[in-house]
Motif scaffolding. Sequence first.
Motif, PDB file in Angstrom:
ATOM      1  N   PRO A 155      -2.839  -1.064  -9.895  1.00 59.46           N
ATOM      2  CA  PRO A 155      -1.864  -1.234  -8.559  1.00 59.46           C
ATOM      3  C   PRO A 155      -0.923  -0.133  -8.594  1.00 59.46           C
ATOM      4  O   PRO A 155      -0.734   0.452  -7.766  1.00 59.46           O
ATOM      5  N   ARG A 158       3.543   2.883   4.219  1.00 59.28           N
ATOM      6  CA  ARG A 158       3.029   1.772   3.259  1.00 59.28           C
ATOM      7  C   ARG A 158       2.785   0.583   3.836  1.00 59.28           C
ATOM      8  O   ARG A 158       3.456   0.299   4.844  1.00 59.28           O
ATOM      9  N   TRP A 168       0.521  -7.554  -6.226  1.00 57.83           N
ATOM     10  CA  TRP A 168      -0.175  -6.616  -5.548  1.00 57.83           C
ATOM     11  C   TRP A 168      -1.661  -7.378  -5.741  1.00 57.83           C
ATOM     12  O   TRP A 168      -2.304  -7.477  -4.505  1.00 57.83           O
ATOM     13  N   SER A 221      -7.340   3.021  -5.484  1.00 58.60           N
ATOM     14  CA  SER A 221      -6.682   4.005  -5.030  1.00 58.60           C
ATOM     15  C   SER A 221      -7.086   4.079  -3.649  1.00 58.60           C
ATOM     16  O   SER A 221      -6.246   4.472  -2.688  1.00 58.60           O
ATOM     17  N   ALA A 238      -0.680   3.408  -6.553  1.00 58.64           N
ATOM     18  CA  ALA A 238       0.321   3.813  -5.437  1.00 58.64           C
ATOM     19  C   ALA A 238       1.003   5.160  -5.827  1.00 58.64           C
ATOM     20  O   ALA A 238       1.190   5.894  -4.921  1.00 58.64           O
ATOM     21  N   TYR A 281      -7.523   1.723  -1.570  1.00 60.04           N
ATOM     22  CA  TYR A 281      -6.468   0.562  -0.861  1.00 60.04           C
ATOM     23  C   TYR A 281      -5.158   1.146  -0.646  1.00 60.04           C
ATOM     24  O   TYR A 281      -4.591   0.963   0.213  1.00 60.04           O
ATOM     25  N   GLU A 282      -4.761   1.695  -1.662  1.00 59.27           N
ATOM     26  CA  GLU A 282      -3.138   2.194  -1.265  1.00 59.27           C
ATOM     27  C   GLU A 282      -3.301   3.340  -0.541  1.00 59.27           C
ATOM     28  O   GLU A 282      -2.338   3.554   0.461  1.00 59.27           O
ATOM     29  N   ARG A 310      -3.567   2.052   3.280  1.00 60.04           N
ATOM     30  CA  ARG A 310      -2.465   1.317   3.418  1.00 60.04           C
ATOM     31  C   ARG A 310      -1.636   2.147   3.978  1.00 60.04           C
ATOM     32  O   ARG A 310      -0.644   2.044   4.818  1.00 60.04           O
ATOM     33  N   ARG A 311      -1.537   3.472   3.781  1.00 62.29           N
ATOM     34  CA  ARG A 311      -0.943   4.647   4.151  1.00 62.29           C
ATOM     35  C   ARG A 311      -1.675   5.475   5.553  1.00 62.29           C
ATOM     36  O   ARG A 311      -1.291   6.575   5.830  1.00 62.29           O
TER      37      ARG A 311
END
Length: 313
Positions: A297, A313, A70, A14, A301, A16-17, A20-21
Motif C-alpha cells: 500500500p 487522492r 488501506w 499500484s 502510493a 489502485y493508487e 484513485r488519482r
Amino acid sequence: MITIAGGGLAGLASAYELARREASVRVFDPGDCPGSNSVARFAGGMLAPWCEGESAEDEVVTLGALAADWWAQVTPVCRRGTLVVASPRDTPDLTRFARRTSAHRPVKGAEISELEPALSGRFQHGLFFEGEAHLDPRRALRDLAQSLQDMGVELLYDTPTPALVDLDCTGMAADLPDLRPVRGEMAILHCPEIEITRTLRLLHPRMPLYLVPRGDGHYMIGGTMIESSSTRPPSLRSLTELLSAAFTLHPAFAEASVVEIGAGLRPAFPDNLPRIITHNGRLHLNGFYRHGFLLAPAMAARLADQIFPGGKR
C-alpha cells in the motif's frame, strides 16, 4: 493511459493508487486470474509491522503501520493482534524479540489463556502486539481486482504484455540487477478440533513458525526463508520442521489434515527493501521480500505520486 506489466500484488496495488488519482490504467498479466501468477498466493497475509521490526529496517515498521487501514478498504481485515510465544527453554529468544521490537506488552500464562483458550496451560510467557492484523491473501487479491474493475481499470489476464509499458511489477520475471530470489514454503492445515483466532508466532530454535487462521478450522503455517532459486515443492526437511513446530504450538495439529503445500520465490534486493527504480527505460516496483502485503500500500502510493503527480487522492 498508464500500462502495467504484472497483475500480482504490486501491480494491482499500484493500479489502485493510480486509479484513485483518476488515472486511466490497464494491467497485463499472463495468469488466468488475480494472483494466479504471483508469489503472493503463498503469503501469510500478516499485517504485522511491529513484529517485523525484529529483523527489518525501521522503514518497514513505519510504512507497514498504514497497511491494515488501506486493506480494510477493499477486503476483510482481522484486527486481533499477534501473539508471540516460546517454550520455556526458548525464553531468551522471547527476551531478545521483545528488545528488538515495539508496540507490544508482555503476557503471562493466564492472559495467554484468555487471549487464546486453545493454548491454555501451554505457554507461560509471551508478547502481545495488539495493533497488528491479518488477512486472507488470495481473497484480498480477488477483492482488490474487483475494486479495480469497479473503478474502471482494465485487467487483461491471459494476455501477452506489450513491449512498451509504463510500469513493470513482474517480480522475479523482471530483469533487474541485484534482484535475488528468496524461497518461502508454506502449508495449509485443517484442524477443526481447535480454534485459534489471531496470528501466532512461535519462537523455535530450528524453525520460527507463524500460524495464521484462515477460518473454518483452516490454518496457514510458514516461516522458511531460503536463499534459493528452486521452484520445486517444499522439501521433506522444511515440512517436517514446520509441522513439528505446529505440534509444539498444540498437539492437536498432529491429527490435522494437510490441505495444501506450496513454495514461491520472493523477489528481494540486497537490503530486503522494495524499490521504485528505472532500468532499461522502464519504471519498476519490485523487491518486496517477505513484506508484500505489508508494504505494497505505501509503496504503491509513493509510486502513484511519482508517476502521476498532482492527481487526486
